[in-house]
Design a protein around this motif. Sequence first.
Motif, PDB file in Angstrom:
ATOM      1  N   ALA A 202       0.843  -1.200   0.000  1.00 20.52           N
ATOM      2  CA  ALA A 202       0.000   0.000   0.000  1.00 20.52           C
ATOM      3  C   ALA A 202       0.870   1.238   0.000  1.00 20.52           C
ATOM      4  CB  ALA A 202      -0.925   0.009   1.217  1.00 20.52           C
ATOM      5  N   VAL A 203       0.335   2.314  -0.574  1.00 16.94           N
ATOM      6  CA  VAL A 203       1.005   3.616  -0.558  1.00 16.94           C
ATOM      7  C   VAL A 203      -0.025   4.670  -0.162  1.00 16.94           C
ATOM      8  CG1 VAL A 203       2.759   2.987  -2.252  1.00 16.94           C
ATOM      9  CG2 VAL A 203       0.604   3.943  -3.020  1.00 16.94           C
ATOM     10  N   PRO A 204       0.451   5.809   0.359  1.00 15.40           N
ATOM     11  CA  PRO A 204      -0.490   6.825   0.846  1.00 15.40           C
ATOM     12  C   PRO A 204      -1.131   7.635  -0.265  1.00 15.40           C
ATOM     13  CG  PRO A 204       1.770   7.546   1.185  1.00 15.40           C
ATOM     14  CD  PRO A 204       1.843   6.146   0.670  1.00 15.40           C
ATOM     15  N   VAL A 205      -2.302   8.167   0.051  1.00 15.13           N
ATOM     16  CA  VAL A 205      -3.023   9.103  -0.810  1.00 15.13           C
ATOM     17  C   VAL A 205      -3.206  10.392  -0.012  1.00 15.13           C
ATOM     18  CG1 VAL A 205      -5.229   9.585  -1.931  1.00 15.13           C
ATOM     19  CG2 VAL A 205      -4.188   7.307  -2.139  1.00 15.13           C
ATOM     20  N   ARG A 206      -2.947  11.528  -0.642  1.00 14.11           N
ATOM     21  CA  ARG A 206      -2.958  12.815   0.074  1.00 14.11           C
ATOM     22  C   ARG A 206      -3.984  13.766  -0.540  1.00 14.11           C
ATOM     23  NH1 ARG A 206       1.530  12.616   3.267  1.00 14.11           N
ATOM     24  NH2 ARG A 206       3.105  11.086   2.631  1.00 14.11           N
ATOM     25  N   SER A 234       5.836   0.575  -8.355  1.00 11.01           N
ATOM     26  CA  SER A 234       5.747   1.712  -9.280  1.00 11.01           C
ATOM     27  C   SER A 234       4.311   1.932  -9.745  1.00 11.01           C
ATOM     28  CB  SER A 234       6.675   1.494 -10.479  1.00 11.01           C
ATOM     29  OG  SER A 234       6.285   0.348 -11.217  1.00 11.01           O
ATOM     30  N   THR A 235       3.578   0.855  -9.985  1.00 20.73           N
ATOM     31  CA  THR A 235       2.190   0.983 -10.437  1.00 20.73           C
ATOM     32  C   THR A 235       1.302   1.505  -9.316  1.00 20.73           C
ATOM     33  OG1 THR A 235       2.584  -0.889 -11.932  1.00 20.73           O
ATOM     34  CG2 THR A 235       0.298  -0.216 -11.594  1.00 20.73           C
ATOM     35  N   LEU A 236       1.545   1.037  -8.110  1.00 20.92           N
ATOM     36  CA  LEU A 236       0.815   1.559  -6.949  1.00 20.92           C
ATOM     37  C   LEU A 236       1.030   3.055  -6.801  1.00 20.92           C
ATOM     38  CD1 LEU A 236       1.126  -0.899  -3.903  1.00 20.92           C
ATOM     39  CD2 LEU A 236      -0.941   0.278  -4.658  1.00 20.92           C
ATOM     40  N   ARG A 237       2.287   3.488  -6.874  1.00 20.89           N
ATOM     41  CA  ARG A 237       2.587   4.915  -6.708  1.00 20.89           C
ATOM     42  C   ARG A 237       1.920   5.743  -7.810  1.00 20.89           C
ATOM     43  NH1 ARG A 237       6.247   5.795  -2.733  1.00 20.89           N
ATOM     44  NH2 ARG A 237       7.750   4.153  -2.216  1.00 20.89           N
ATOM     45  N   GLN A 238       1.903   5.223  -9.013  1.00 19.75           N
ATOM     46  CA  GLN A 238       1.277   5.930 -10.123  1.00 19.75           C
ATOM     47  C   GLN A 238      -0.214   6.139  -9.863  1.00 19.75           C
ATOM     48  OE1 GLN A 238       1.501   3.786 -13.824  1.00 19.75           O
ATOM     49  NE2 GLN A 238       1.179   5.627 -15.069  1.00 19.75           N
ATOM     50  N   HIS A 239      -0.883   5.106  -9.403  1.00 17.00           N
ATOM     51  CA  HIS A 239      -2.323   5.208  -9.160  1.00 17.00           C
ATOM     52  C   HIS A 239      -2.627   6.001  -7.895  1.00 17.00           C
ATOM     53  CE1 HIS A 239      -2.367   2.171 -12.297  1.00 17.00           C
ATOM     54  NE2 HIS A 239      -3.663   2.406 -12.431  1.00 17.00           N
ATOM     55  N   ALA A 240      -1.752   5.945  -6.917  1.00 16.84           N
ATOM     56  CA  ALA A 240      -1.929   6.807  -5.741  1.00 16.84           C
ATOM     57  C   ALA A 240      -1.829   8.268  -6.142  1.00 16.84           C
ATOM     58  CB  ALA A 240      -0.876   6.476  -4.677  1.00 16.84           C
ATOM     59  N   GLY A 241      -0.928   8.562  -7.077  1.00 20.22           N
ATOM     60  CA  GLY A 241      -0.819   9.927  -7.573  1.00 20.22           C
ATOM     61  C   GLY A 241      -2.095  10.392  -8.252  1.00 20.22           C
ATOM     62  N   LEU A 242      -2.741   9.494  -8.996  1.00 16.75           N
ATOM     63  CA  LEU A 242      -4.014   9.837  -9.633  1.00 16.75           C
ATOM     64  C   LEU A 242      -5.095  10.116  -8.595  1.00 16.75           C
ATOM     65  CD1 LEU A 242      -4.062   7.181 -12.516  1.00 16.75           C
ATOM     66  CD2 LEU A 242      -3.561   9.626 -12.721  1.00 16.75           C
ATOM     67  N   CYS A 243      -5.124   9.306  -7.542  1.00 21.08           N
ATOM     68  CA  CYS A 243      -6.093   9.544  -6.456  1.00 21.08           C
ATOM     69  C   CYS A 243      -5.838  10.884  -5.795  1.00 21.08           C
ATOM     70  CB  CYS A 243      -6.006   8.421  -5.413  1.00 21.08           C
ATOM     71  SG  CYS A 243      -6.617   6.816  -5.952  1.00 21.08           S
ATOM     72  N   SER A 244      -4.576  11.174  -5.502  1.00 24.78           N
ATOM     73  CA  SER A 244      -4.231  12.436  -4.850  1.00 24.78           C
ATOM     74  C   SER A 244      -4.573  13.628  -5.742  1.00 24.78           C
ATOM     75  CB  SER A 244      -2.737  12.455  -4.492  1.00 24.78           C
ATOM     76  OG  SER A 244      -2.421  11.441  -3.553  1.00 24.78           O
ATOM     77  N   ARG A 245      -4.336  13.477  -7.042  1.00 23.94           N
ATOM     78  CA  ARG A 245      -4.674  14.555  -7.986  1.00 23.94           C
ATOM     79  C   ARG A 245      -6.173  14.830  -7.949  1.00 23.94           C
ATOM     80  NH1 ARG A 245      -3.098  13.148 -13.837  1.00 23.94           N
ATOM     81  NH2 ARG A 245      -1.024  13.241 -12.884  1.00 23.94           N
ATOM     82  N   TYR A 246      -6.977  13.766  -7.924  1.00 23.39           N
ATOM     83  CA  TYR A 246      -8.425  13.952  -7.851  1.00 23.39           C
ATOM     84  C   TYR A 246      -8.809  14.664  -6.555  1.00 23.39           C
ATOM     85  CZ  TYR A 246     -13.235  12.942  -6.704  1.00 23.39           C
ATOM     86  OH  TYR A 246     -14.539  13.073  -6.290  1.00 23.39           O
ATOM     87  N   LEU A 247      -8.218  14.246  -5.426  1.00 24.03           N
ATOM     88  CA  LEU A 247      -8.572  14.847  -4.147  1.00 24.03           C
ATOM     89  C   LEU A 247      -8.098  16.296  -4.040  1.00 24.03           C
ATOM     90  CD1 LEU A 247      -7.871  11.843  -1.732  1.00 24.03           C
ATOM     91  CD2 LEU A 247     -10.071  12.677  -2.566  1.00 24.03           C
TER      92      LEU A 247
END
Length: 256
Positions: A202-206, A234-247
């Motif tokens: 897991a990786v964090p979402v901000r 790397s794929t987890l971090r990429q998708h966490a970045g997408l979640c953070s961008r949305y938030l």
Amino acid sequence: MSNSAVIQRTFSVLEAVSASGSASAKTVADRLEIPLPTVYRLLHELEDCNYLVYLKEDKCFELGPKCFELGLSFQQRLVAPHPIRQITDELHRSLGTAAYFAIYRGSDILLTYSSDCEKHPRLRPLRFGFHEAAHATAFGKILLSAMPEAQRTEYLDARGMQVLTPHTIVRRDLLDIHLEEVATRGIAWEHDEFLPRQTCAAVPVRNGTGMQVGAIAVSTPSSKANGRMKVLESTLRQHAGLCSRYLRGGTHREAS
């Protein structure tokens, strides 16, 4: 008996019926070791308020419509927003793993969405609303690692650290060392700690202020994780970045 004790006993009766799917008054009384007349009274009070229904033919009680209304309201308030669900679904398809999204809610760590399929099933204990075993799940570790020490201590003292497998970390000093590494690296791994022969990451979402508000995670059989650690991360971090961008108020774009 104090008001709080009465309330606690009433909820215990409701939970006993829920745990069985349906239950007779005698079954509830035996399970809770409460006098049968008291159980009858509480069951009928819950029935009068539509929290239970009585099935005359089966001579047992089941959950009533009010419980389902509460459950629906709970789910509607907490289910992950549609773009977050889309991103989690993309993660599931991209890696061929089950994928999850979890958040802070008050003092709890709560799973609000999972994405899986017959070929890549979720870990069966992990369902909507799951909030146990944060010390042993990857998304739980991510959120624990961001808690101030006093808050983490309060959280773990209240919930305990149950041994789930021989690999579960249950010593607080060892967990603190592990969580410090999680916070430094920005990723949490668990190998066979929650369930045997399963690996999770897991990786964090901000949010827009940079505050950690959630975590996105995957699970896969440990045999399939070997040799894929870098790709998973790397794929987890990429998708966490997408979640953070949305938030942060941006738009959702599919991962390339």
